[in-house]
Design a protein around this motif. Structure first.
Motif, mmCIF file in Angstrom:
data_model
loop_
_atom_site.group_PDB
_atom_site.id
_atom_site.type_symbol
_atom_site.label_atom_id
_atom_site.label_comp_id
_atom_site.label_asym_id
_atom_site.label_seq_id
_atom_site.Cartn_x
_atom_site.Cartn_y
_atom_site.Cartn_z
ATOM 1 N N HIS A 79 0.917 -1.191 0.178
ATOM 2 C CA HIS A 79 -0.173 -0.172 0.085
ATOM 3 C C HIS A 79 0.832 1.377 -0.186
ATOM 4 O O HIS A 79 1.874 1.327 0.500
ATOM 5 N N ASP B 197 6.150 0.387 6.871
ATOM 6 C CA ASP B 197 4.876 0.189 6.449
ATOM 7 C C ASP B 197 4.038 1.421 5.553
ATOM 8 O O ASP B 197 3.767 2.425 6.211
ATOM 9 N N ASP B 198 4.287 1.183 4.276
ATOM 10 C CA ASP B 198 4.361 -0.272 3.680
ATOM 11 C C ASP B 198 4.988 0.082 2.408
ATOM 12 O O ASP B 198 4.853 -0.724 1.250
ATOM 13 N N GLU C 161 -5.177 1.691 2.712
ATOM 14 C CA GLU C 161 -5.154 0.266 3.646
ATOM 15 C C GLU C 161 -5.273 0.864 5.018
ATOM 16 O O GLU C 161 -5.785 0.487 5.726
ATOM 17 N N GLU C 162 -4.566 2.118 5.378
ATOM 18 C CA GLU C 162 -4.574 2.782 6.758
ATOM 19 C C GLU C 162 -5.926 2.957 7.264
ATOM 20 O O GLU C 162 -5.956 3.251 8.505
ATOM 21 N N GLU D 193 1.827 -7.548 2.599
ATOM 22 C CA GLU D 193 2.277 -7.327 3.966
ATOM 23 C C GLU D 193 1.667 -8.181 5.224
ATOM 24 O O GLU D 193 0.551 -8.823 4.706
HETATM 25 ZN ZN LIG Z 1 0.283 -1.522 6.647
#
Ligand SMILES: [Zn+2]
Length: 445
Positions: free
Chosen positions: A80, A112-113, A146-147, A173
């Motif tokens: 992501h 991340d990430d 994603e977050e 991930e």
């Molecule tokens: Zn992540």
């Protein structure tokens, strides 16, 4: 002959990756930074953007299709592009500066990430430079939200469905790798933590109502009293069953493989360990407890608009992480009944079930974990229960072989710094990641 050696020196990768960290692609902060980062990627990995079929999905989801000799077993490599904000905390270097220092690249997204995006794209770029053509179609699939559990990955999944693409293996991930040296007293091998059970998620609002009024003449049983009783009840009672999952047993088996004597022998006593985990585990570690059962914790609340006004409505929100045996409908029903005891109502803000456990006996699992063992030897594979969430949960609905592990090493400090201050990644972790994907893209048939 498989050649997965890197074509450049370490600083080349560090400098390239540092450029990527400079874009503050905070989730849903507008497309500008995402677009600028894409342009940078076109500079850094020009052959990928020249040779792959590029699709941009709302809002900034990137899919790059690298045509292989065959299309029957598509490989999807995920990552992501978005990051969490970098406000607060005592940052040693500014979070979006991408400073290279102490053998590390520093900044938000290094672990991340953005690393997943960079190492997969860079691996493809180098193989293209070498004239390699993959046996199967490879998709580089990078979401944008994603977050925040955003719909970027849902858009991607729908795109695969619409185009009749059935992925055969997905890597995202989730877990990460640790060198044996992070716990040298206990470990003789490096370990790769592989997320094999991703828990479900729910936000549940408990609402208590009243006629309101002036706080100088309070009535009994006001909304907050009822909510307080409800919270006490939920906290005191064991609402959710603990079970040692198949994945948890594989965690122990994997740790036994990676451990030194005498811990290795101890961990091999699986029945004893299973009993110990169930009895003592929850007492000594909240992490272990969260791997055994559905968790529920109260995270938000609200009442009236002023301190001297009785609330007409007060609420509290609980966040839950569901195990596969606690289906969302059953959990909602259970909580609705409890709420009724205290004259509260329930509103479901969001709820989704846990993903099924990953089958670790498939040829895809073997192919992937054998590759990790080959590149990072000596390596023990440690499946585990993921308490957090990833985009992979969505892709797992169209591909059961969806594996969650970044092939990058982190130490304990670096793991703790994700979503916090001073996020960083070692330069050689980035190089190792590129090396791994160069290898994997070549052996994947
Ligand atoms: Zn992540």
């Amino acid at each position: 002959m498989i050649d997965f050696n890197l074509k450049n020196d370490e600083m080349f990768y560090a400098k390239q990756f540092s450029e990527i960290i400079k874009f503050p692609t905070v989730t849903r902060s507008g497309s500008e930074n995402f677009a600028a980062m894409r342009e940078k990627y076109k500079e850094l990995c020009p052959l990928v953007w020249k040779n792959c079929e590029f699709t941009l999905l709302p809002e900034d989801v990137v899919i790059l299709k690298w045509k292989g000799k065959s299309s029957d077993k598509p490989l999807v490599l995920m990552g992501h592009q978005d990051v969490v904000p970098a406000v607060g905390g005592d940052w040693k270097y500014p979070p979006f500066s991408g400073v290279i220092e102490d053998g590390k690249i520093w900044g938000r997204g290094t672990g991340d990430d953005k690393n997943s995006v960079y190492i997969t794209m860079r691996a493809a770029e180098e193989l293209m430079e070498e004239g390699f053509v993959p046996e199967q179609d490879i998709y580089l699939s990078y979401s944008d939200s994603e977050e925040q559990f955003g719909d970027g990955v849902v858009n991607a999944k729908n795109w695969y469905l619409e185009h009749n693409i059935q992925p055969n293996l997905v890597i995202d991930e989730g877990g990460a790798m640790a060198r044996a040296s992070v716990a040298e007293k206990y470990l003789e091998k490096n370990i790769a933590l592989l997320g094999c059970l991703e828990k479900g998620y729910a936000d549940i609002k408990f609402i208590a109502r009243s006629a309101g009024g002036h706080s100088s003449t309070p009535k009994k049983n006001n909304p907050f009293e009822r909510i307080a009783k409800l919270i006490t009840y939920c906290t005191k009672h064991k609402l959710f069953k603990r079970k040692v999952t198949k994945t948890m047993m594989l965690t122990i088996k994997g740790l036994a493989d990676g451990a030194k004597k005498p811990y290795k022998g101890l961990l091999k006593q699986t029945w004893l360990i299973k009993a110990l985990i169930k009895c003592i585990g929850p007492k000594i570690s909240n992490m272990v407890d969260a791997m055994l059962k559905t968790t529920m914790v109260f995270t938000q609340s609200s009442g009236s608009a002023a301190p001297n006004v009785l609330p007409q409505e007060a609420y509290v929100i609980a966040n839950l992480r569901l195990m596969p045996w606690d289906k969302k409908e059953d959990v909602i029903e259970k909580l609705t009944k409890i709420a009724a005891k205290f004259e509260c109502e329930v509103e479901v803000i969001s709820a989704r079930d846990a993903n099924p456990e990953i089958d670790t006996t498939t040829e895809q699992f073997k192919l992937y974990t054998d590759a990790l063992k080959e590149i990072f030897k000596p390596m023990a594979i440690v499946p585990y229960v993921m308490t957090g969430g990833t985009d992979c949960r969505v892709m797992q609905t169209i591909c059961p072989n969806a594996f969650r592990c970044e092939p990058c090493y982190f130490d304990f400090k670096q793991l703790a710094a994700m979503h916090a201050a001073n996020e960083s990644i070692d330069i050689d972790s980035i190089c190792g990641g590129v090396k791994f994907f160069k290898y994997f893209m070549q052996i994947y048939k």
